[in-house]
Design a protein around this motif. Structure first.
Motif, PDB file in Angstrom:
ATOM      1  N   GLU A 107       0.830  -1.208   0.000  1.00 47.53           N
ATOM      2  CA  GLU A 107       0.000   0.000   0.000  1.00 47.53           C
ATOM      3  C   GLU A 107       0.871   1.267   0.000  1.00 47.53           C
ATOM      4  O   GLU A 107       0.583   2.231  -0.706  1.00 47.53           O
ATOM      5  CB  GLU A 107      -0.926   0.016   1.222  1.00 47.53           C
ATOM      6  N   ALA A 108       1.943   1.233   0.806  1.00 50.12           N
ATOM      7  CA  ALA A 108       2.852   2.385   0.849  1.00 50.12           C
ATOM      8  C   ALA A 108       3.566   2.554  -0.479  1.00 50.12           C
ATOM      9  O   ALA A 108       3.739   3.676  -0.983  1.00 50.12           O
ATOM     10  CB  ALA A 108       3.875   2.206   1.976  1.00 50.12           C
ATOM     11  N   ALA A 109       3.977   1.440  -1.072  1.00 46.21           N
ATOM     12  CA  ALA A 109       4.636   1.492  -2.375  1.00 46.21           C
ATOM     13  C   ALA A 109       3.692   2.050  -3.432  1.00 46.21           C
ATOM     14  O   ALA A 109       4.104   2.831  -4.303  1.00 46.21           O
ATOM     15  CB  ALA A 109       5.117   0.096  -2.778  1.00 46.21           C
ATOM     16  N   ALA A 110       2.415   1.680  -3.362  1.00 49.41           N
ATOM     17  CA  ALA A 110       1.426   2.159  -4.328  1.00 49.41           C
ATOM     18  C   ALA A 110       1.292   3.671  -4.256  1.00 49.41           C
ATOM     19  O   ALA A 110       1.228   4.357  -5.284  1.00 49.41           O
ATOM     20  CB  ALA A 110       0.078   1.503  -4.071  1.00 49.41           C
ATOM     21  N   VAL A 111       1.250   4.211  -3.032  1.00 46.77           N
ATOM     22  CA  VAL A 111       1.143   5.667  -2.855  1.00 46.77           C
ATOM     23  C   VAL A 111       2.347   6.366  -3.481  1.00 46.77           C
ATOM     24  O   VAL A 111       2.207   7.391  -4.172  1.00 46.77           O
ATOM     25  CB  VAL A 111       1.029   6.020  -1.362  1.00 46.77           C
ATOM     26  N   LEU A 112       3.536   5.828  -3.264  1.00 47.51           N
ATOM     27  CA  LEU A 112       4.752   6.441  -3.792  1.00 47.51           C
ATOM     28  C   LEU A 112       4.801   6.360  -5.317  1.00 47.51           C
ATOM     29  O   LEU A 112       5.217   7.311  -5.991  1.00 47.51           O
ATOM     30  CB  LEU A 112       5.979   5.752  -3.188  1.00 47.51           C
ATOM     31  N   ILE A 113       4.394   5.236  -5.873  1.00 50.32           N
ATOM     32  CA  ILE A 113       4.399   5.062  -7.329  1.00 50.32           C
ATOM     33  C   ILE A 113       3.441   6.055  -7.989  1.00 50.32           C
ATOM     34  O   ILE A 113       3.774   6.694  -8.995  1.00 50.32           O
ATOM     35  CB  ILE A 113       4.015   3.611  -7.688  1.00 50.32           C
ATOM     36  N   ILE A 114       2.250   6.192  -7.418  1.00 50.51           N
ATOM     37  CA  ILE A 114       1.270   7.127  -7.976  1.00 50.51           C
ATOM     38  C   ILE A 114       1.730   8.570  -7.785  1.00 50.51           C
ATOM     39  O   ILE A 114       1.508   9.427  -8.656  1.00 50.51           O
ATOM     40  CB  ILE A 114      -0.113   6.880  -7.347  1.00 50.51           C
ATOM     41  N   ALA A 115       2.406   8.848  -6.656  1.00 56.19           N
ATOM     42  CA  ALA A 115       2.932  10.199  -6.428  1.00 56.19           C
ATOM     43  C   ALA A 115       3.930  10.583  -7.510  1.00 56.19           C
ATOM     44  O   ALA A 115       3.945  11.725  -7.993  1.00 56.19           O
ATOM     45  CB  ALA A 115       3.592  10.281  -5.052  1.00 56.19           C
ATOM     46  N   GLU A 116       4.763   9.642  -7.917  1.00 52.98           N
ATOM     47  CA  GLU A 116       5.734   9.918  -8.993  1.00 52.98           C
ATOM     48  C   GLU A 116       5.018  10.220 -10.301  1.00 52.98           C
ATOM     49  O   GLU A 116       5.425  11.114 -11.038  1.00 52.98           O
ATOM     50  CB  GLU A 116       6.668   8.714  -9.151  1.00 52.98           C
ATOM     51  N   ARG A 117       3.942   9.506 -10.583  1.00 50.04           N
ATOM     52  CA  ARG A 117       3.171   9.759 -11.807  1.00 50.04           C
ATOM     53  C   ARG A 117       2.471  11.118 -11.741  1.00 50.04           C
ATOM     54  O   ARG A 117       2.336  11.804 -12.754  1.00 50.04           O
ATOM     55  CB  ARG A 117       2.130   8.651 -12.014  1.00 50.04           C
ATOM     56  N   ILE A 118       2.029  11.520 -10.559  1.00 51.40           N
ATOM     57  CA  ILE A 118       1.444  12.856 -10.401  1.00 51.40           C
ATOM     58  C   ILE A 118       2.498  13.915 -10.705  1.00 51.40           C
ATOM     59  O   ILE A 118       2.227  14.935 -11.338  1.00 51.40           O
ATOM     60  CB  ILE A 118       0.869  13.033  -8.981  1.00 51.40           C
ATOM     61  N   GLY A 119       3.726  13.665 -10.241  1.00 54.30           N
ATOM     62  CA  GLY A 119       4.822  14.581 -10.550  1.00 54.30           C
ATOM     63  C   GLY A 119       5.024  14.741 -12.037  1.00 54.30           C
ATOM     64  O   GLY A 119       5.293  15.850 -12.527  1.00 54.30           O
ATOM     65  N   LYS A 120       4.886  13.638 -12.771  1.00 57.42           N
ATOM     66  CA  LYS A 120       5.005  13.691 -14.232  1.00 57.42           C
ATOM     67  C   LYS A 120       3.912  14.578 -14.818  1.00 57.42           C
ATOM     68  O   LYS A 120       4.155  15.373 -15.735  1.00 57.42           O
ATOM     69  CB  LYS A 120       4.881  12.271 -14.794  1.00 57.42           C
ATOM     70  N   ALA A 121       2.704  14.469 -14.269  1.00 60.04           N
ATOM     71  CA  ALA A 121       1.586  15.284 -14.747  1.00 60.04           C
ATOM     72  C   ALA A 121       1.802  16.761 -14.458  1.00 60.04           C
ATOM     73  O   ALA A 121       1.414  17.623 -15.235  1.00 60.04           O
ATOM     74  CB  ALA A 121       0.291  14.812 -14.096  1.00 60.04           C
ATOM     75  N   VAL A 122       2.443  17.053 -13.328  1.00 57.78           N
ATOM     76  CA  VAL A 122       2.671  18.445 -12.937  1.00 57.78           C
ATOM     77  C   VAL A 122       3.729  19.090 -13.816  1.00 57.78           C
ATOM     78  O   VAL A 122       3.564  20.213 -14.316  1.00 57.78           O
ATOM     79  CB  VAL A 122       3.088  18.523 -11.451  1.00 57.78           C
ATOM     80  N   ARG A 123       4.846  18.387 -14.044  1.00 52.75           N
ATOM     81  CA  ARG A 123       5.986  19.021 -14.715  1.00 52.75           C
ATOM     82  C   ARG A 123       5.892  19.065 -16.235  1.00 52.75           C
ATOM     83  O   ARG A 123       6.435  19.977 -16.861  1.00 52.75           O
ATOM     84  CB  ARG A 123       7.287  18.321 -14.329  1.00 52.75           C
ATOM     85  N   THR A 124       5.199  18.107 -16.852  1.00 53.72           N
ATOM     86  CA  THR A 124       5.263  17.977 -18.307  1.00 53.72           C
ATOM     87  C   THR A 124       4.737  19.190 -19.073  1.00 53.72           C
ATOM     88  O   THR A 124       5.419  19.691 -19.973  1.00 53.72           O
ATOM     89  CB  THR A 124       4.557  16.691 -18.764  1.00 53.72           C
ATOM     90  N   PRO A 125       3.515  19.702 -18.795  1.00 55.36           N
ATOM     91  CA  PRO A 125       3.059  20.870 -19.561  1.00 55.36           C
ATOM     92  C   PRO A 125       3.970  22.082 -19.399  1.00 55.36           C
ATOM     93  O   PRO A 125       4.231  22.812 -20.364  1.00 55.36           O
ATOM     94  CB  PRO A 125       1.665  21.137 -18.981  1.00 55.36           C
ATOM     95  N   ALA A 126       4.484  22.299 -18.163  1.00 55.27           N
ATOM     96  CA  ALA A 126       5.376  23.445 -17.924  1.00 55.27           C
ATOM     97  C   ALA A 126       6.692  23.266 -18.677  1.00 55.27           C
ATOM     98  O   ALA A 126       7.185  24.195 -19.323  1.00 55.27           O
ATOM     99  CB  ALA A 126       5.639  23.600 -16.432  1.00 55.27           C
TER     100      ALA A 126
END
Length: 406
Positions: A107-126
């Motif tokens: 469960e903890a690993a899942a949160v971290l993996i999804i957090a990294e993907r959120i980071g991708k969503a944040v940085r890519t358009p900028a």
């Protein structure tokens, strides 16, 4: 006696090249971190007690969220123009990867993996908006091609780091911690890039002159083409599943097929980036071709034909991501570009999710059904391209008489 205007143009060009290389280096290091982790997150979650269904759910949710959120982050970038702040925040979420070393539960690993993907969503358009300004003087296709090539180099090196860590230690924790080293490099390169060009929009003095996608009539056909083109583009996990399920090659060889595809994507990104600068959006027509070729070859029972399909898949990745970003930069004003990047990324990710799900279901029916699906969808993509091309001609004619559609 030197020409002041010429000296200024040369200075802008030099700064643009430096910025592209710096952002490319940041992406190389960031891709090394993210792809290094993604190459083993499946077995790592299983090790922590997660099931195969959990692995699929986490991977699917992470990718979907990572693309769907880009519409919102792109809109924010477009309104706030805080390119560096948003990009650096997104890259900062890569810190979730080294933390996987201490995740004691799936469960903890899942949160971290999804957090990294959120980071991708944040940085890519900028990041892509910053790059769009930098590519003005060097060529849209070439600039984005160089960036994509560097990014893919990281995608090749990352999994090799994890392979080495597993071979030497037999565990995953060391590999995740090692990925913290290039993560530190990402931070240093980004700070250097920001100090070099604190206001990237100044590299594009005219603020963007084309508005083909700034109105709904110009955007819809483009979005339709991207959706259909991506919905017919098979993902590599399904290709690798086929290679294992049919015992076409040994398991240890499958990562080499992937690495080979990534190497091809590096070369293709550079070649087709330059081609985009010469023939423009017509490069996009190669996407349905490579999608169809991939599906015809990759699911063969012959190892030689299957690797040819994998290489075609890698070529498609290089073309898709380079020409897509370059075409947006070429067809939008700077004021709307961040929002368009985010929206198109959301369309791209949704299409890949839908297409992957459909092809996964059809694989259990027959490979012939997958082939038929891809041929139909990519034929529709060609029709969408013709719609897009016609709409652009209409917009340009209207621009010529000063009657641009709002």
């Amino acid at each position: 006696m030197s020409d002041p205007s010429r000296d200024t143009r040369q200075k802008v060009r030099d700064l643009s090249i430096r910025l592209i290389l710096l952002l490319g280096t940041a992406s190389l290091l960031g891709s090394l971190v993210s792809n290094g982790a993604r190459s083993v997150t499946g077995p790592y979650i299983l090790l922590l007690g997660g099931s195969a269904a959990v692995v699929g759910l986490i991977a699917g949710a992470g990718e979907f969220i990572g693309y769907a959120l880009r519409s919102a982050t792109g809109a924010y970038v477009g309104q706030s123009h805080r390119y560096w702040k948003v990009a650096m925040t997104g890259y900062g979420l890569l810190a979730a990867i080294p933390l996987l070393a201490v995740a004691g539960r799936w469960e903890a690993a899942a949160v971290l993996i999804i957090a990294e993907r959120i980071g991708k969503a944040v940085r890519t358009p900028a990041r892509d908006t910053i790059l769009s300004h930098a590519t003005t003087t060097v060529g849209r296709g070439w600039g984005f091609g160089v960036h994509k090539a560097l990014d893919q180099v990281g995608a090749v090196i990352g999994p090799l780091v994890m392979v080495a860590a597993l071979a030497l230690t037999g565990g995953y924790a060391t590999g995740f911690l090692l990925l913290g080293i290039p993560l530190a490099g990402v931070a240093m390169v980004l700070f250097l890039a920001r100090s070099t060009v604190p206001r990237p929009s100044r590299l594009e003095a005219n603020g963007g002159t084309r508005e083909n996608m700034d109105n709904i009539r110009g955007f819809l056909p483009y979005a339709a083409f991207i959706f259909l083109g991506m919905a017919g583009f098979v993902n590599f996990p399904l290709i690798s599943f086929h290679l294992k399920a049919q015992s076409i090659i040994p398991d240890a060889v499958i990562p080499l097929y992937y690495a080979s595809a990534m190497i091809v994507s590096v070369v293709v990104a550079l070649v087709f980036g330059r081609a985009f600068d010469r023939i423009g959006t017509h490069v996009l027509l190669t996407i349905p071709v490579f999608s169809t070729v991939t599906i015809l070859l990759a699911f063969s029972l012959d190892p030689g034909v299957a690797i040819a399909g994998s290489l075609a898949w890698g070529a498609g990745i290089g073309i898709f991501e380079t020409s897509l970003r370059a075409s947006i930069a070429e067809s939008t004003t700077a004021a709307r570009r961040g929002q368009i990047y985010g929206t198109v990324s959301a369309v791209f990710g949704t299409a890949w999710f839908v297409g992957s799900a459909v092809m996964g279901v059809l694989y259990d029916v027959s490979i012939g059904h997958i082939v038929a699906y891809v041929v139909v969808v990519e034929a529709a993509a060609v029709a969408a391209y013709l719609w897009m091309y016609r709409s652009r001609i209409v917009v340009r004619l209207q621009e010529g008489v000063g009657d641009l559609i709002p």
